[in-house]
Design a protein around this motif. Sequence first.
Motif, PDB file in Angstrom:
ATOM      1  N   GLY A  60       0.827  -1.203   0.000  1.00 24.34           N
ATOM      2  CA  GLY A  60       0.000   0.000   0.000  1.00 24.34           C
ATOM      3  C   GLY A  60       0.859   1.250   0.000  1.00 24.34           C
ATOM      4  N   LEU A  61       1.935   1.239   0.792  1.00 25.65           N
ATOM      5  CA  LEU A  61       2.855   2.378   0.815  1.00 25.65           C
ATOM      6  C   LEU A  61       3.536   2.549  -0.536  1.00 25.65           C
ATOM      7  CD1 LEU A  61       4.532   1.875   4.307  1.00 25.65           C
ATOM      8  CD2 LEU A  61       2.691   3.440   3.705  1.00 25.65           C
ATOM      9  N   TYR A  62       3.844   1.436  -1.205  1.00 27.18           N
ATOM     10  CA  TYR A  62       4.485   1.523  -2.522  1.00 27.18           C
ATOM     11  C   TYR A  62       3.604   2.257  -3.538  1.00 27.18           C
ATOM     12  CZ  TYR A  62       7.834  -2.031  -0.866  1.00 27.18           C
ATOM     13  OH  TYR A  62       8.799  -2.728  -0.173  1.00 27.18           O
ATOM     14  N   THR A  63       2.276   2.183  -3.369  1.00 22.35           N
ATOM     15  CA  THR A  63       1.394   2.817  -4.353  1.00 22.35           C
ATOM     16  C   THR A  63       1.458   4.341  -4.295  1.00 22.35           C
ATOM     17  OG1 THR A  63      -0.584   2.900  -2.914  1.00 22.35           O
ATOM     18  CG2 THR A  63      -0.256   0.895  -4.231  1.00 22.35           C
ATOM     19  N   ALA A  83      -3.157   6.823  -6.825  1.00 21.20           N
ATOM     20  CA  ALA A  83      -2.659   5.922  -5.778  1.00 21.20           C
ATOM     21  C   ALA A  83      -3.573   4.699  -5.719  1.00 21.20           C
ATOM     22  CB  ALA A  83      -2.635   6.652  -4.436  1.00 21.20           C
ATOM     23  N   ALA A  84      -3.434   3.904  -4.667  1.00 22.51           N
ATOM     24  CA  ALA A  84      -4.312   2.743  -4.483  1.00 22.51           C
ATOM     25  C   ALA A  84      -5.760   3.203  -4.386  1.00 22.51           C
ATOM     26  CB  ALA A  84      -3.909   1.995  -3.219  1.00 22.51           C
ATOM     27  N   ASP A  85      -6.656   2.352  -4.848  1.00 18.07           N
ATOM     28  CA  ASP A  85      -8.079   2.699  -4.875  1.00 18.07           C
ATOM     29  C   ASP A  85      -8.892   1.472  -4.484  1.00 18.07           C
ATOM     30  OD1 ASP A  85     -10.398   4.445  -5.808  1.00 18.07           O
ATOM     31  OD2 ASP A  85     -10.617   2.717  -7.137  1.00 18.07           O
ATOM     32  N   SER A 112       0.886  -7.395  -9.725  1.00 17.21           N
ATOM     33  CA  SER A 112       1.838  -6.537 -10.441  1.00 17.21           C
ATOM     34  C   SER A 112       1.732  -6.754 -11.942  1.00 17.21           C
ATOM     35  CB  SER A 112       3.267  -6.813  -9.969  1.00 17.21           C
ATOM     36  OG  SER A 112       3.415  -6.510  -8.601  1.00 17.21           O
ATOM     37  N   THR A 113       1.503  -8.001 -12.341  1.00 13.51           N
ATOM     38  CA  THR A 113       1.330  -8.304 -13.772  1.00 13.51           C
ATOM     39  C   THR A 113       0.105  -7.582 -14.321  1.00 13.51           C
ATOM     40  OG1 THR A 113       2.307 -10.486 -13.418  1.00 13.51           O
ATOM     41  CG2 THR A 113       1.081 -10.158 -15.468  1.00 13.51           C
ATOM     42  N   VAL A 114      -0.957  -7.554 -13.535  1.00 17.26           N
ATOM     43  CA  VAL A 114      -2.167  -6.839 -13.951  1.00 17.26           C
ATOM     44  C   VAL A 114      -1.863  -5.350 -14.102  1.00 17.26           C
ATOM     45  CG1 VAL A 114      -4.470  -6.111 -13.208  1.00 17.26           C
ATOM     46  CG2 VAL A 114      -3.799  -8.505 -13.004  1.00 17.26           C
ATOM     47  N   ALA A 115      -1.095  -4.786 -13.170  1.00 17.64           N
ATOM     48  CA  ALA A 115      -0.742  -3.362 -13.251  1.00 17.64           C
ATOM     49  C   ALA A 115       0.019  -3.060 -14.534  1.00 17.64           C
ATOM     50  CB  ALA A 115       0.080  -2.956 -12.032  1.00 17.64           C
ATOM     51  N   LEU A 116       0.941  -3.946 -14.906  1.00 17.01           N
ATOM     52  CA  LEU A 116       1.702  -3.739 -16.138  1.00 17.01           C
ATOM     53  C   LEU A 116       0.801  -3.873 -17.369  1.00 17.01           C
ATOM     54  CD1 LEU A 116       4.491  -3.162 -17.290  1.00 17.01           C
ATOM     55  CD2 LEU A 116       4.929  -5.628 -17.328  1.00 17.01           C
ATOM     56  N   THR A 117      -0.124  -4.822 -17.329  1.00 18.04           N
ATOM     57  CA  THR A 117      -1.067  -5.002 -18.433  1.00 18.04           C
ATOM     58  C   THR A 117      -1.978  -3.784 -18.573  1.00 18.04           C
ATOM     59  OG1 THR A 117      -1.064  -7.383 -17.973  1.00 18.04           O
ATOM     60  CG2 THR A 117      -2.798  -6.553 -19.423  1.00 18.04           C
ATOM     61  N   VAL A 118      -2.422  -3.248 -17.445  1.00 16.64           N
ATOM     62  CA  VAL A 118      -3.237  -2.027 -17.461  1.00 16.64           C
ATOM     63  C   VAL A 118      -2.437  -0.880 -18.076  1.00 16.64           C
ATOM     64  CG1 VAL A 118      -4.274  -0.239 -16.001  1.00 16.64           C
ATOM     65  CG2 VAL A 118      -4.741  -2.650 -15.551  1.00 16.64           C
ATOM     66  N   ALA A 119      -1.148  -0.776 -17.714  1.00 17.99           N
ATOM     67  CA  ALA A 119      -0.297   0.278 -18.287  1.00 17.99           C
ATOM     68  C   ALA A 119      -0.241   0.150 -19.807  1.00 17.99           C
ATOM     69  CB  ALA A 119       1.102   0.200 -17.687  1.00 17.99           C
ATOM     70  N   ALA A 304       2.811   1.407 -14.612  1.00 16.45           N
ATOM     71  CA  ALA A 304       4.073   0.725 -14.914  1.00 16.45           C
ATOM     72  C   ALA A 304       5.005   0.805 -13.710  1.00 16.45           C
ATOM     73  CB  ALA A 304       4.724   1.353 -16.138  1.00 16.45           C
ATOM     74  N   ALA A 305       5.056   1.973 -13.061  1.00 13.77           N
ATOM     75  CA  ALA A 305       5.881   2.128 -11.858  1.00 13.77           C
ATOM     76  C   ALA A 305       5.394   1.190 -10.749  1.00 13.77           C
ATOM     77  CB  ALA A 305       5.846   3.585 -11.387  1.00 13.77           C
ATOM     78  N   ALA A 306       4.074   1.054 -10.620  1.00 10.22           N
ATOM     79  CA  ALA A 306       3.518   0.121  -9.629  1.00 10.22           C
ATOM     80  C   ALA A 306       3.935  -1.309  -9.937  1.00 10.22           C
ATOM     81  CB  ALA A 306       1.996   0.245  -9.605  1.00 10.22           C
ATOM     82  N   ALA A 307       3.854  -1.688 -11.209  1.00 10.54           N
ATOM     83  CA  ALA A 307       4.196  -3.057 -11.609  1.00 10.54           C
ATOM     84  C   ALA A 307       5.659  -3.370 -11.323  1.00 10.54           C
ATOM     85  CB  ALA A 307       3.900  -3.245 -13.098  1.00 10.54           C
ATOM     86  N   PHE A 308       6.539  -2.444 -11.653  1.00 10.76           N
ATOM     87  CA  PHE A 308       7.981  -2.699 -11.504  1.00 10.76           C
ATOM     88  C   PHE A 308       8.455  -2.598 -10.053  1.00 10.76           C
ATOM     89  CE2 PHE A 308       8.179  -1.005 -16.055  1.00 10.76           C
ATOM     90  CZ  PHE A 308       8.117  -2.286 -16.589  1.00 10.76           C
ATOM     91  N   THR A 309       7.604  -2.072  -9.164  1.00  6.78           N
ATOM     92  CA  THR A 309       7.976  -2.010  -7.742  1.00  6.78           C
ATOM     93  C   THR A 309       7.187  -3.009  -6.900  1.00  6.78           C
ATOM     94  OG1 THR A 309       6.444  -0.142  -7.475  1.00  6.78           O
ATOM     95  CG2 THR A 309       8.765   0.377  -7.823  1.00  6.78           C
ATOM     96  N   GLY A 310       6.516  -3.950  -7.555  1.00  9.60           N
ATOM     97  CA  GLY A 310       5.886  -5.048  -6.833  1.00  9.60           C
ATOM     98  C   GLY A 310       4.591  -4.720  -6.137  1.00  9.60           C
ATOM     99  N   THR A 311       3.891  -3.681  -6.601  1.00 12.40           N
ATOM    100  CA  THR A 311       2.605  -3.370  -5.990  1.00 12.40           C
ATOM    101  C   THR A 311       1.490  -3.503  -7.021  1.00 12.40           C
ATOM    102  OG1 THR A 311       1.443  -1.801  -4.575  1.00 12.40           O
ATOM    103  CG2 THR A 311       2.743  -0.853  -6.361  1.00 12.40           C
ATOM    104  N   PHE A 312       0.285  -3.076  -6.642  1.00 12.35           N
ATOM    105  CA  PHE A 312      -0.881  -3.357  -7.485  1.00 12.35           C
ATOM    106  C   PHE A 312      -1.358  -2.104  -8.222  1.00 12.35           C
ATOM    107  CE2 PHE A 312      -1.968  -2.698  -3.059  1.00 12.35           C
ATOM    108  CZ  PHE A 312      -2.988  -1.769  -3.073  1.00 12.35           C
ATOM    109  N   VAL A 313      -2.443  -2.259  -8.960  1.00 11.15           N
ATOM    110  CA  VAL A 313      -2.976  -1.212  -9.822  1.00 11.15           C
ATOM    111  C   VAL A 313      -3.262   0.072  -9.037  1.00 11.15           C
ATOM    112  CG1 VAL A 313      -4.980  -0.581 -11.236  1.00 11.15           C
ATOM    113  CG2 VAL A 313      -3.985  -2.855 -11.434  1.00 11.15           C
TER     114      VAL A 313
END
Length: 577
Positions: A60-63, A83-85, A112-119, A304-313
């Motif tokens: 959550g902090l990573y977002t 941020a996180a939602d 994280s994969t979903v976050a990258l796909t969303v990006a 993309a930043a979320a995906a590469f830092t191990g967090t979610f959408v």
Amino acid sequence: MKPMVSTQTHLHRMPFLRGLLPVNPAQLPHDVIAGITLAALGIPEVMGYTKISGTPTVTGLYTILLPLIAFALIGASRQLVVAADSATAAILAGTLTAVAALGSKEYVALTSTVALTVAAMLVVARIFRLGFLADFLSRSALIGFLTGVGVQVAAGELAGLIGLAKEGHGPIMQVATVLQRVTEANMATTALSLAVLVVILGCKRIAPRAPGALIAVIGSIAASAVFNFSAHGIAVTGEVPGGLPSLYLPPLHANEINQVLITAASCFIVIIAQSAATARAYANRYNEKGDDNADIIGLAAANAAAAFTGTFVVNGSPTKTEIVDDAGGRTQVAHLTTAVIVLLVLLFLTKPLSLLPAPVLSAIVFMIGVKLVDVKGMTELFRMQRDEFVVALLAAGVVVLVDVMHGILAAVVLSLIAHARHSYRLRTRVLTRNPAGRWVSQPVAPDVLAAPGIVVYRFEADLFYANTGRFSDEILKLVNEASSPLRWVIVDATEINNIDYTAGKTLLQLGAELDRRGVGIAAIAIPTGVLREIERYKALRTRGVHHEIFATVDIAIDALQDISPAASAPPPDAKKE
């Protein structure tokens, strides 16, 4: 000598830093204070979202670290907080559990994969300028969807509030299982949860600007350290990794592709609609020019930043944006300030976070869910627009009774259905003169004439396959039910900007039918584009009259009132001049 153009102006015109530049020195202190306020209120909130998403607390902090910075540098909106939602977090938990256990290492990697796909989806949307897609999720459907998510989130935390394990699928079963096991509740956990709720609600009522959630978090951590809550049966967060997040490429396996794409598509729709609506609202508030497509690139960079830092959408957050705005923040400087504070927390304060009692997060998330239940919005819809209230209620019902993914699909489909209904149930009128000689519109009815033997029919929408039947039927009804034969039907096409193929063919049939009855048809004030379409279909013909298309109603009446369509008709083989 050429006038000098400031570097600041050049920078402001660049495709990035638009949320930061130009810098107003007088505004900087307000932005910094707003950033501190956002950190105070946002840190407990994003930690709470991890309970919804099923990921470790630190994610959550990573977002609100690199994703927040990415949007601040690349996005166009000066106010939008990314941020996180809760909505996208709920979509993750409601869909990815089909391929991985909630909270497992594989599950966290999938988020994280979903976050990258969303990006990637957002980049495609920007390339094809698909920012307009935000318009296809109506506000009423979004109110219903978020209300349903609120019910789901709040119901899911009831067990945690009283120290029970979450059981049951869906809000109804979760509430039912809590009621069945209420006698097994942990009294210490329940008391702590009630204390946290009292602090949050009390601050909101007595001192609305006070960070009630943050006060509850700090107070509970201190109490946990002093009284050793874990030894008294109160669960605590446990170890929270410190330092900067590690950079890595999210994995994707062939058997997960379909679920990842479905989840990402659901998140994409919510992000496009919610972020655009929020950014537009604040741009309008401060008379600034918004740019949906530029914001899409900022959202892509943030995800993309979320995906590469191990967090979610991550998503544009209406609540966090309002927090910053209410605190006086007007630019992305506020958000960068928040990111700096989060960095300090990650570097120096993660050990105290490990003592955070789990029921505190449950209470915070429960309040987030309650806040999402938009009673005011639903009440307003019921009072002002009953059909849209039904749309909102159906969207909420699908989220509660089925799941979040089908809820967002229902919201989109219901929005499109509502749009089609409004296009179909359009307003039509006939024009007549009032005693002062001015043109006034009246409901469509026989014998409401513009001049003897002439009716002016106004159609206030584009002509397309769904409404062309009404267009034709109403004109024929005016002709059939007239007490004395009509000579001309003039179509006021001022509001018609497009005619599709089905409508064009219908116009041909209508023209032939009116010809057979000896009634002429003409039109006024048609835009150039539609004029070309009508000429292509040869749908409107006023044989022998010099002007098929007239500029105004008055010109049309003057030209046609003394002309008989039958008398002016040329021989069948005559060519139009």
